[in-house]
Design a protein around this motif. Sequence first.
Motif, short mmCIF file in Angstrom:
data_model
loop_
_atom_site.label_atom_id
_atom_site.label_comp_id
_atom_site.label_asym_id
_atom_site.label_seq_id
_atom_site.Cartn_x
_atom_site.Cartn_y
_atom_site.Cartn_z
N GLN A 104 0.83 -1.21 0.00
CA GLN A 104 0.00 0.00 0.00
C GLN A 104 0.86 1.25 0.00
O GLN A 104 0.59 2.21 -0.72
CB GLN A 104 -0.93 -0.01 1.22
CG GLN A 104 -2.07 -1.02 1.11
CD GLN A 104 -2.80 -1.21 2.42
OE1 GLN A 104 -2.26 -0.93 3.50
NE2 GLN A 104 -4.03 -1.72 2.36
N MET A 108 0.74 4.01 -2.95
CA MET A 108 0.02 5.23 -2.67
C MET A 108 0.90 6.43 -2.33
O MET A 108 0.57 7.56 -2.70
CB MET A 108 -0.98 4.98 -1.54
CG MET A 108 -2.04 3.95 -1.90
SD MET A 108 -3.21 3.60 -0.54
CE MET A 108 -4.03 5.19 -0.42
N ALA A 117 -3.27 12.07 -6.57
CA ALA A 117 -4.40 11.43 -5.92
C ALA A 117 -4.49 11.94 -4.49
O ALA A 117 -3.52 12.47 -3.95
CB ALA A 117 -4.25 9.90 -5.92
N CYS A 119 -6.96 11.13 -0.58
CA CYS A 119 -7.94 10.31 0.15
C CYS A 119 -8.92 11.22 0.88
O CYS A 119 -8.55 12.30 1.34
CB CYS A 119 -7.24 9.41 1.18
SG CYS A 119 -5.98 8.31 0.51
N ARG A 162 -9.37 9.70 -4.81
CA ARG A 162 -9.12 8.39 -5.42
C ARG A 162 -9.62 7.27 -4.50
O ARG A 162 -10.12 6.27 -4.97
CB ARG A 162 -7.63 8.24 -5.69
CG ARG A 162 -7.21 6.88 -6.28
CD ARG A 162 -7.44 6.81 -7.77
NE ARG A 162 -6.60 7.76 -8.46
CZ ARG A 162 -5.36 7.48 -8.92
NH1 ARG A 162 -4.85 6.28 -8.74
NH2 ARG A 162 -4.67 8.39 -9.57
N TRP A 163 -9.43 7.48 -3.20
CA TRP A 163 -9.84 6.46 -2.23
C TRP A 163 -10.60 7.12 -1.07
O TRP A 163 -10.32 8.26 -0.71
CB TRP A 163 -8.64 5.75 -1.61
CG TRP A 163 -7.77 5.02 -2.57
CD1 TRP A 163 -7.95 3.76 -3.09
CD2 TRP A 163 -6.52 5.48 -3.12
NE1 TRP A 163 -6.91 3.41 -3.91
CE2 TRP A 163 -6.01 4.45 -3.95
CE3 TRP A 163 -5.78 6.67 -2.98
CZ2 TRP A 163 -4.82 4.58 -4.64
CZ3 TRP A 163 -4.60 6.80 -3.68
CH2 TRP A 163 -4.13 5.75 -4.50
N PRO A 186 -11.83 2.39 -3.28
CA PRO A 186 -11.77 3.23 -4.48
C PRO A 186 -13.12 3.89 -4.72
O PRO A 186 -14.17 3.25 -4.63
CB PRO A 186 -11.44 2.23 -5.60
CG PRO A 186 -10.84 1.04 -4.91
CD PRO A 186 -11.52 0.97 -3.57
N THR A 187 -13.10 5.17 -5.01
CA THR A 187 -14.36 5.90 -5.16
C THR A 187 -15.13 5.51 -6.42
O THR A 187 -16.31 5.85 -6.55
CB THR A 187 -14.11 7.42 -5.16
OG1 THR A 187 -13.12 7.74 -6.16
CG2 THR A 187 -13.62 7.89 -3.80
N ASP A 188 -14.46 4.81 -7.35
CA ASP A 188 -15.16 4.37 -8.55
C ASP A 188 -15.64 2.92 -8.45
O ASP A 188 -16.06 2.33 -9.44
CB ASP A 188 -14.28 4.55 -9.79
CG ASP A 188 -12.97 3.74 -9.71
OD1 ASP A 188 -12.72 3.10 -8.67
OD2 ASP A 188 -12.21 3.77 -10.69
N ALA A 189 -15.58 2.35 -7.24
CA ALA A 189 -16.02 0.97 -7.06
C ALA A 189 -17.52 0.84 -7.31
O ALA A 189 -18.30 1.70 -6.90
CB ALA A 189 -15.68 0.49 -5.65
N ALA A 221 -7.53 -4.45 0.57
CA ALA A 221 -8.14 -3.15 0.83
C ALA A 221 -8.16 -2.82 2.32
O ALA A 221 -8.38 -1.67 2.70
CB ALA A 221 -9.55 -3.09 0.28
#
Length: 383
Positions: A104, A108, A117, A119, A162-163, A186-189, A221
């Motif tokens: 991670q 990141m 990116a 968070c 991004r997260w 992830p915000t696009d999950a 995750a």
Amino acid sequence: MLPAEQAQILGSVEAFLAKRLPPAEIRRRDAGHVPPYDLLPEMGELGLFALAVPVAEGGLGADWATVALVQEALGQHAYMAASIFNRVVGFGLASIRAHGTAAQRAEMLPLLMAGRAFCALALTEPQAGSDAAAIRTRATRQAGGWRINGRKTWISDAEGARWLILPARTGPEKEGARGISLFLVPTDAPGIAMTPLPKVGNNCMPSFDIGLQDVALPEEALLGQEGQGFGHLMSTLHYSRASMAATVTGAAEAALRIALDHARTREQFGQPIGRFQAVAHRLVDMRLRVDQSRLMVRHLAQLIDAGAPCRREAAQAKIIATETLRDVADAGMQIMASAGYSAESDMQRLWRDSRLYTFGEGANEVLRDTIAREMGLTARGRA
């Protein structure tokens, strides 16, 4: 006088802000609710995010005193820039450095330091705000990972992140601090739905209500140890509270400057209003409050740099600084009267924005309980 290295860093910050966020641009973004996410890569190129990361981890290894100076400068010029800086440094880098796995951190940290990116902390829920241990969002194990269901609300900058750093229940407990784990979501999950929330101020820091329905995550995750998420959150709170204290001290300095300039130039009864004792004493009190706030911020930075315990001092700094900004901005509005109340005034933006900070990042009433516990006056418990 600042040491040469700090002066050079602040000079770069001020040049960047003057170029990218002149007063007209700040007003345009505020009126249009335009967040400053596009500034992140440039801030990364300047090395601002890397300041808070040790050289051994790819950063610049500056002390927290230097970070606090940058935060104050950003807050004085444009809170939107300070807010997104704190999002990366406090919520992202601090959490990943403290609790991330090697994989991670490798993924990141370079992205965060480069400004590619950031968070967002997805902590608050409809029934869980100051009482963070009351969260109900749940993560259940499934083949190869986790599945999350629940709801978060008032999550700032979620759409641009991004997260999400998201606490959820993984243990059998239905309430309390035990059995909470942290996840990098992830915000696009698939399964995430975000709804923007209208609010009074901080127009360039949009907030969202977030629904999570069967959001599938891989095992990796998990951030930190399963069931230890509440403790993980508490372990880095001093960074976020120190960040807010420094930032709003800068904003309070800006409010004082605006009020002082007005008092020197606005004439009534044949003289500048700053010559009237009632106005002069109000400005003096504003000066006292801002300087007291700054001293507390510097003291906290020294403790952080020394690795000393600072739970009480972090709570104190946050209370003192946010209440200073609230009171100084309110006094500035009184001094400026209708000139401050005008939609074109920078004072009115500071005034309405300031109302958030005494309950954001921990309500000041709860932080007073924290200080009482640190003084041995009440039973230990919440942060």
